[in-house]
Design a protein around this motif. Structure first.
Motif, PDB file in Angstrom:
ATOM      1  N   LEU A  83      13.720  76.886  64.979  1.00 25.06           N
ATOM      2  CA  LEU A  83      14.544  76.452  63.843  1.00 25.06           C
ATOM      3  C   LEU A  83      13.747  76.649  62.563  1.00 25.06           C
ATOM      4  O   LEU A  83      12.791  75.928  62.292  1.00 25.06           O
ATOM      5  CB  LEU A  83      14.924  74.980  64.024  1.00 25.06           C
ATOM      6  N   LEU A 134      14.056  71.597  73.606  1.00 24.46           N
ATOM      7  CA  LEU A 134      14.835  71.852  72.399  1.00 24.46           C
ATOM      8  C   LEU A 134      15.082  73.341  72.305  1.00 24.46           C
ATOM      9  O   LEU A 134      14.140  74.139  72.422  1.00 24.46           O
ATOM     10  CB  LEU A 134      14.083  71.387  71.148  1.00 24.46           C
ATOM     11  N   ALA A 136      16.955  76.134  69.733  1.00 26.40           N
ATOM     12  CA  ALA A 136      17.454  76.179  68.359  1.00 26.40           C
ATOM     13  C   ALA A 136      18.906  76.618  68.255  1.00 26.40           C
ATOM     14  O   ALA A 136      19.565  76.356  67.242  1.00 26.40           O
ATOM     15  CB  ALA A 136      16.568  77.101  67.518  1.00 26.40           C
ATOM     16  N   ASP A 138      21.192  75.235  69.501  1.00 27.20           N
ATOM     17  CA  ASP A 138      21.972  74.001  69.508  1.00 27.20           C
ATOM     18  C   ASP A 138      21.991  73.297  68.160  1.00 27.20           C
ATOM     19  O   ASP A 138      22.595  72.218  68.048  1.00 27.20           O
ATOM     20  CB  ASP A 138      21.391  73.031  70.553  1.00 27.20           C
ATOM     21  N   ALA A 139      21.336  73.847  67.134  1.00 27.60           N
ATOM     22  CA  ALA A 139      21.128  73.097  65.886  1.00 27.60           C
ATOM     23  C   ALA A 139      21.713  73.826  64.679  1.00 27.60           C
ATOM     24  O   ALA A 139      21.417  75.011  64.457  1.00 27.60           O
ATOM     25  CB  ALA A 139      19.637  72.853  65.673  1.00 27.60           C
ATOM     26  N   LEU A 146      21.716  67.465  60.392  1.00 24.88           N
ATOM     27  CA  LEU A 146      21.484  68.544  61.333  1.00 24.88           C
ATOM     28  C   LEU A 146      22.306  68.205  62.568  1.00 24.88           C
ATOM     29  O   LEU A 146      22.067  67.189  63.227  1.00 24.88           O
ATOM     30  CB  LEU A 146      19.995  68.629  61.681  1.00 24.88           C
ATOM     31  N   VAL A 148      23.332  68.714  66.237  1.00 26.36           N
ATOM     32  CA  VAL A 148      22.588  69.240  67.386  1.00 26.36           C
ATOM     33  C   VAL A 148      23.341  68.948  68.682  1.00 26.36           C
ATOM     34  O   VAL A 148      23.640  67.794  68.991  1.00 26.36           O
ATOM     35  CB  VAL A 148      21.177  68.629  67.459  1.00 26.36           C
ATOM     36  N   TYR A 150      23.442  68.699  72.751  1.00 26.99           N
ATOM     37  CA  TYR A 150      22.464  68.403  73.795  1.00 26.99           C
ATOM     38  C   TYR A 150      23.169  68.313  75.134  1.00 26.99           C
ATOM     39  O   TYR A 150      24.382  68.124  75.214  1.00 26.99           O
ATOM     40  CB  TYR A 150      21.708  67.106  73.491  1.00 26.99           C
ATOM     41  N   THR A 154      19.227  71.609  75.356  1.00 29.50           N
ATOM     42  CA  THR A 154      18.462  70.627  74.581  1.00 29.50           C
ATOM     43  C   THR A 154      18.626  69.243  75.188  1.00 29.50           C
ATOM     44  O   THR A 154      19.733  68.843  75.555  1.00 29.50           O
ATOM     45  CB  THR A 154      18.941  70.627  73.119  1.00 29.50           C
ATOM     46  N   LEU A 159      16.279  64.965  70.086  1.00 27.68           N
ATOM     47  CA  LEU A 159      16.951  64.628  68.831  1.00 27.68           C
ATOM     48  C   LEU A 159      16.147  63.596  68.046  1.00 27.68           C
ATOM     49  O   LEU A 159      16.014  63.688  66.828  1.00 27.68           O
ATOM     50  CB  LEU A 159      18.366  64.118  69.104  1.00 27.68           C
ATOM     51  N   LEU A 162      13.125  65.304  66.579  1.00 27.22           N
ATOM     52  CA  LEU A 162      13.518  66.220  65.521  1.00 27.22           C
ATOM     53  C   LEU A 162      13.827  65.464  64.236  1.00 27.22           C
ATOM     54  O   LEU A 162      13.381  65.858  63.144  1.00 27.22           O
ATOM     55  CB  LEU A 162      14.740  67.019  65.978  1.00 27.22           C
ATOM     56  N   VAL A 170      20.104  63.431  62.227  1.00 28.46           N
ATOM     57  CA  VAL A 170      20.544  64.294  63.315  1.00 28.46           C
ATOM     58  C   VAL A 170      21.790  63.689  63.940  1.00 28.46           C
ATOM     59  O   VAL A 170      21.785  62.531  64.358  1.00 28.46           O
ATOM     60  CB  VAL A 170      19.444  64.460  64.383  1.00 28.46           C
TER      61      VAL A 170
END
Length: 304
Positions: A83, A134, A136, A138-139, A146, A148, A150, A154, A159, A162, A170
């Motif tokens: 990311l 994780l 990226a 997914d973000a 952000l 995300v 999961y 992820t 989370l 992050l 998040v």
């Protein structure tokens, strides 16, 4: 609302990392699209990838190209390398992915130094990349957070790390559909109010939360998302670069003032990814595209 106001697009998506598909193939199965008996045509794949890069550059985006490792056939799906962010103080960071599957983990060994060469200091959530998974893909920066996904790739624990490491909010969404194993197969931000959304990828509370978060969602059916990869698109200014576009989706995008450009990357669908998977935006800016939240915050809907 004027056309100019309607087509200002995203604040990010002008600079990308991509991986040249010199060693792209299907060696194993880690998603429902992959079948080692159905191999991509390497010449056609390279031609499609080159057309995609030329298209993005023709729209004014820049594309930094990383060489593909011979032992990493999935590395061409550059979105999942890390990311890339610009911090509020102007420093650049790349939160490297910790892949769920061992078959892809060697990719970040090469990607980390490459991001560093672009000025993005590599980091890992929570520790040194051996903790929570994780990926990226997914973000996405959207709205006040952000966003995300999961579940399949992820982990929920990532989370928390992050949010704390980046100092942002998040918003977690639980992915439950096996064919939309990354959020980038079900969610594509278009501008600050609009996004392509496939609720079928998520459990009911997360689907409701995403539809509430996006003021004007363009809802994709499960079939549209899986057969056209329409959500796996990128936006450069007011142009949506898509692998395919169902007629009703095109009508709505054009009504909103977007241009639609179709780029055939069907060889890469054999590995389970399309245009977004092949491109990694590294110009998301904390404080502009992604509000800073001191200490970070995680918001997750209750499970169904």
């Amino acid at each position: 609302m004027s056309v100019l106001q309607r087509t200002r697009g995203l604040g990010w998506g002008q600079r990308y990392v991509a991986v040249e598909p010199t060693h792209f193939r299907v060696d194993y199965v880690i998603n429902p699209f992959m079948d080692p008996a159905v191999q991509p045509d390497p010449v056609l794949a390279m031609s499609q990838w080159q057309t995609m890069v030329r298209t993005l550059e023709g729209l004014g985006a820049s594309v930094d190209v990383l060489a593909q490792r011979p032992d990493a056939p999935d590395m061409v799906y550059a979105m999942n390398l890390g990311l890339g962010l610009v911090r509020a103080d102007g420093t650049r960071q790349a939160v490297m992915s910790h892949m769920r599957y061992a078959e892809r983990r060697m990719e970040t060994v090469s990607a980390g130094p490459f991001f560093a060469g672009l000025g993005h200091a590599p980091s890992y959530v929570g520790s040194d990349g051996v903790g929570a998974h994780l990926e990226a893909g997914d973000a996405f920066a959207f709205g006040d957070a952000l966003v995300v996904g999961y579940g399949p790739r992820t982990e929920e624990l990532a989370l928390k790390h992050l949010a704390a490491d980046l100092g942002v909010r998040v918003r977690g969404l639980r992915i439950t559909h096996p064919g939309m194993y990354h959020l980038d197969l079900a969610f594509c931000p278009l501008d600050e109010r609009r996004a392509l959304v496939c609720p079928a990828a998520l459990d009911a509370p997360s689907a409701a939360a995403l539809l509430e978060l996006v003021p004007e969602p363009l809802v994709l059916t499960e079939e549209e998302a899986l057969t056209t990869f329409a959500a796996n698109s990128v936006v450069v200014g007011s142009t949506v670069v898509m692998p395919a576009c169902p007629p009703r989706v095109r009508t709505k995008l054009e009504e909103w003032g977007f241009d639609v450009v179709i780029v055939d990357v069907s060889e890469f669908h054999k590995g389970g990814g399309s245009i977004r998977c092949l491109t990694n935006p590294i110009d998301i800016t904390v404080g502009r595209d992604l509000p800073a939240v001191p200490g970070g915050e995680v918001v997750i809907p209750p499970e169904a």
